[in-house]
Design a protein around this motif. Structure first.
Motif, PDB file in Angstrom:
ATOM      1  N   VAL A   1       0.878  -1.171   0.000  1.00 46.25           N
ATOM      2  CA  VAL A   1       0.000   0.000   0.000  1.00 46.25           C
ATOM      3  C   VAL A   1       0.911   1.216   0.000  1.00 46.25           C
ATOM      4  CG1 VAL A   1      -1.764   1.306   1.255  1.00 46.25           C
ATOM      5  CG2 VAL A   1      -1.841  -1.193   1.249  1.00 46.25           C
ATOM      6  N   VAL A   2       0.721   2.101  -0.986  1.00 44.70           N
ATOM      7  CA  VAL A   2       1.608   3.255  -1.139  1.00 44.70           C
ATOM      8  C   VAL A   2       0.835   4.566  -0.992  1.00 44.70           C
ATOM      9  CG1 VAL A   2       3.327   2.073  -2.555  1.00 44.70           C
ATOM     10  CG2 VAL A   2       1.344   3.146  -3.664  1.00 44.70           C
ATOM     11  N   ASN A   3       1.548   5.590  -0.514  1.00 43.21           N
ATOM     12  CA  ASN A   3       1.010   6.945  -0.450  1.00 43.21           C
ATOM     13  C   ASN A   3       1.171   7.581  -1.820  1.00 43.21           C
ATOM     14  OD1 ASN A   3       0.411   6.848   2.331  1.00 43.21           O
ATOM     15  ND2 ASN A   3       2.529   7.350   2.835  1.00 43.21           N
ATOM     16  N   LEU A   4       0.190   8.401  -2.207  1.00 47.28           N
ATOM     17  CA  LEU A   4       0.170   8.972  -3.551  1.00 47.28           C
ATOM     18  C   LEU A   4      -0.099  10.472  -3.515  1.00 47.28           C
ATOM     19  CD1 LEU A   4      -2.079   6.145  -4.954  1.00 47.28           C
ATOM     20  CD2 LEU A   4       0.346   6.459  -5.501  1.00 47.28           C
ATOM     21  N   GLU A   5       0.622  11.187  -4.376  1.00 46.27           N
ATOM     22  CA  GLU A   5       0.404  12.627  -4.536  1.00 46.27           C
ATOM     23  C   GLU A   5       0.763  13.012  -5.963  1.00 46.27           C
ATOM     24  OE1 GLU A   5       2.091  16.974  -3.058  1.00 46.27           O
ATOM     25  OE2 GLU A   5       2.972  15.169  -2.202  1.00 46.27           O
ATOM     26  N   ARG A   6      -0.130  13.735  -6.625  1.00 49.02           N
ATOM     27  CA  ARG A   6       0.177  14.273  -7.949  1.00 49.02           C
ATOM     28  C   ARG A   6       1.096  15.480  -7.799  1.00 49.02           C
ATOM     29  NH1 ARG A   6      -6.034  14.307  -9.757  1.00 49.02           N
ATOM     30  NH2 ARG A   6      -6.120  14.780  -7.538  1.00 49.02           N
ATOM     31  N   ALA A   7       1.884  15.749  -8.852  1.00 45.44           N
ATOM     32  CA  ALA A   7       2.794  16.890  -8.839  1.00 45.44           C
ATOM     33  C   ALA A   7       2.012  18.185  -8.632  1.00 45.44           C
ATOM     34  CB  ALA A   7       3.584  16.949 -10.139  1.00 45.44           C
ATOM     35  N   LEU A   8       2.657  19.138  -7.979  1.00 47.79           N
ATOM     36  CA  LEU A   8       2.049  20.426  -7.678  1.00 47.79           C
ATOM     37  C   LEU A   8       1.970  21.267  -8.949  1.00 47.79           C
ATOM     38  CD1 LEU A   8       1.119  22.484  -5.466  1.00 47.79           C
ATOM     39  CD2 LEU A   8       3.502  23.197  -5.331  1.00 47.79           C
ATOM     40  N   PRO A   9       0.758  21.685  -9.341  1.00 48.82           N
ATOM     41  CA  PRO A   9       0.658  22.573 -10.505  1.00 48.82           C
ATOM     42  C   PRO A   9       1.211  23.955 -10.156  1.00 48.82           C
ATOM     43  CG  PRO A   9      -1.509  22.244  -9.525  1.00 48.82           C
ATOM     44  CD  PRO A   9      -0.554  21.360  -8.784  1.00 48.82           C
ATOM     45  N   ALA A  10       1.694  24.683 -11.155  1.00 45.04           N
ATOM     46  CA  ALA A  10       2.309  25.995 -10.929  1.00 45.04           C
ATOM     47  C   ALA A  10       1.362  26.957 -10.216  1.00 45.04           C
ATOM     48  CB  ALA A  10       2.773  26.593 -12.247  1.00 45.04           C
ATOM     49  N   ASN A  11       0.065  26.822 -10.438  1.00 45.93           N
ATOM     50  CA  ASN A  11      -0.894  27.713  -9.787  1.00 45.93           C
ATOM     51  C   ASN A  11      -1.584  27.047  -8.598  1.00 45.93           C
ATOM     52  OD1 ASN A  11      -2.458  25.883 -11.138  1.00 45.93           O
ATOM     53  ND2 ASN A  11      -3.872  27.375 -12.015  1.00 45.93           N
ATOM     54  N   GLY A  12      -0.998  25.946  -8.092  1.00 51.53           N
ATOM     55  CA  GLY A  12      -1.610  25.203  -6.994  1.00 51.53           C
ATOM     56  C   GLY A  12      -1.331  25.802  -5.634  1.00 51.53           C
ATOM     57  N   ARG A  13      -2.141  25.400  -4.692  1.00 52.16           N
ATOM     58  CA  ARG A  13      -1.967  25.837  -3.308  1.00 52.16           C
ATOM     59  C   ARG A  13      -0.814  25.052  -2.701  1.00 52.16           C
ATOM     60  NH1 ARG A  13      -6.205  25.453   1.678  1.00 52.16           N
ATOM     61  NH2 ARG A  13      -4.757  26.270   3.214  1.00 52.16           N
ATOM     62  N   PHE A  14       0.080  25.752  -2.034  1.00 57.30           N
ATOM     63  CA  PHE A  14       1.254  25.119  -1.447  1.00 57.30           C
ATOM     64  C   PHE A  14       1.007  24.833   0.023  1.00 57.30           C
ATOM     65  CE2 PHE A  14       5.472  24.850   0.357  1.00 57.30           C
ATOM     66  CZ  PHE A  14       6.105  24.029  -0.556  1.00 57.30           C
ATOM     67  N   ASP A  15       0.902  23.549   0.380  1.00 57.22           N
ATOM     68  CA  ASP A  15       0.796  23.092   1.761  1.00 57.22           C
ATOM     69  C   ASP A  15       2.047  22.270   2.050  1.00 57.22           C
ATOM     70  OD1 ASP A  15      -1.762  24.160   2.248  1.00 57.22           O
ATOM     71  OD2 ASP A  15      -2.750  22.414   1.388  1.00 57.22           O
ATOM     72  N   GLY A  16       2.158  21.718   3.231  1.00 56.02           N
ATOM     73  CA  GLY A  16       3.274  20.837   3.541  1.00 56.02           C
ATOM     74  C   GLY A  16       4.600  21.562   3.469  1.00 56.02           C
ATOM     75  N   HIS A  17       5.588  20.921   2.815  1.00 56.44           N
ATOM     76  CA  HIS A  17       6.882  21.565   2.584  1.00 56.44           C
ATOM     77  C   HIS A  17       7.388  21.124   1.214  1.00 56.44           C
ATOM     78  CE1 HIS A  17       8.553  17.707   4.133  1.00 56.44           C
ATOM     79  NE2 HIS A  17       9.671  18.055   3.547  1.00 56.44           N
ATOM     80  N   ILE A  18       8.479  21.698   0.763  1.00 56.12           N
ATOM     81  CA  ILE A  18       9.004  21.367  -0.563  1.00 56.12           C
ATOM     82  C   ILE A  18       9.533  19.937  -0.536  1.00 56.12           C
ATOM     83  CG2 ILE A  18      10.737  21.895  -2.310  1.00 56.12           C
ATOM     84  CD1 ILE A  18      10.630  24.811  -1.256  1.00 56.12           C
ATOM     85  N   VAL A  19       8.945  19.096  -1.382  1.00 54.09           N
ATOM     86  CA  VAL A  19       9.361  17.700  -1.515  1.00 54.09           C
ATOM     87  C   VAL A  19       9.679  17.480  -2.988  1.00 54.09           C
ATOM     88  CG1 VAL A  19       8.678  15.283  -1.203  1.00 54.09           C
ATOM     89  CG2 VAL A  19       7.865  17.015   0.406  1.00 54.09           C
ATOM     90  N   THR A  20      10.883  17.028  -3.278  1.00 55.30           N
ATOM     91  CA  THR A  20      11.305  16.877  -4.674  1.00 55.30           C
ATOM     92  C   THR A  20      10.896  15.548  -5.296  1.00 55.30           C
ATOM     93  OG1 THR A  20      13.452  15.940  -4.084  1.00 55.30           O
ATOM     94  CG2 THR A  20      13.315  18.367  -4.301  1.00 55.30           C
ATOM     95  N   GLY A  21      10.690  14.546  -4.454  1.00 59.91           N
ATOM     96  CA  GLY A  21      10.431  13.213  -4.979  1.00 59.91           C
ATOM     97  C   GLY A  21      11.712  12.449  -5.254  1.00 59.91           C
TER      98      GLY A  21
END
Length: 185
Positions: A69-89
């Motif tokens: 079971v894996v955690n999933l997140e789509r890439a942040l769009p340029a106009n997206g809301r920034f939560d969390g912290h900078i994660v490069t992958g």
């Protein structure tokens, strides 16, 4: 770029260089998705399951080969809301989950200290299986995070068993500060 705010979890299966993941959202071929924190590219999607090619370097540094079971997140769009912290992958490696204990509405979770001890600071950020987290306590050989029930329910952190490997990514800002100090020193 990602934020470490997990959008959902999915069942995963690795076979012969490919990772098959059931997604809770729509994607298109070529999209970037953080899978347990590792940035992967969608090579195909049938409306339910995405297929990702996984290279040797990624397999060597992550838990993707054995993850169920894996955690999933789509890439942040340029106009997206920034939560969390900078994660490069760009996952640094894996560390072992040690233990967890409850205290009121909080669960304390301990992990072994990564080789980049310099990147683990109390009140600093770290991504574990792609989840943006704050380091709550640092000890010589381990560190602790605190999570709320929501995080345990919505990510795979609540499924961890002692000894299980977890992907980690040191905070990118800490990485650049370290490099600046090295160059100046």
């Amino acid at each position: 770029m990602f934020t470490g705010i997990v959008e959902g979890t999915g069942k995963a299966r690795y076979s012969a260089g490919k990772l098959y993941v059931e997604l809770p959202f729509e994607v298109e071929e070529g999209d970037s998705v953080a899978v347990n924190g590792a940035c992967l590219t969608v090579v195909s999607f049938d409306g339910k399951t995405a297929v990702f090619d996984v290279g040797e370097e990624t397999l060597a540094r992550t838990n993707l080969r054995e993850a169920k079971v894996v955690n999933l997140e789509r890439a942040l769009p340029a106009n997206g809301r920034f939560d969390g912290h900078i994660v490069t992958g760009h996952v640094d490696g894996t560390i072992r989950f040690i233990a967890k204990r409850g205290s009121g509405n909080t669960t304390w979770i301990a992990f072994e200290m990564p080789k980049e001890k310099w990147g683990v600071a109390e009140k600093g950020s770290i991504a574990l299986n792609g989840v943006s987290l704050t380091v709550a306590k640092v000890e010589a050989t381990r560190f602790w995070i605190q999570v709320i029930p929501y995080t345990l329910e919505k990510t795979n952190l609540g499924l961890l068993r002692p000894g299980e490997r977890v992907n980690y990514e040191i905070d990118v800002l800490a990485r650049y500060v370290k490099r600046i100090l090295e160059v100046r020193g």
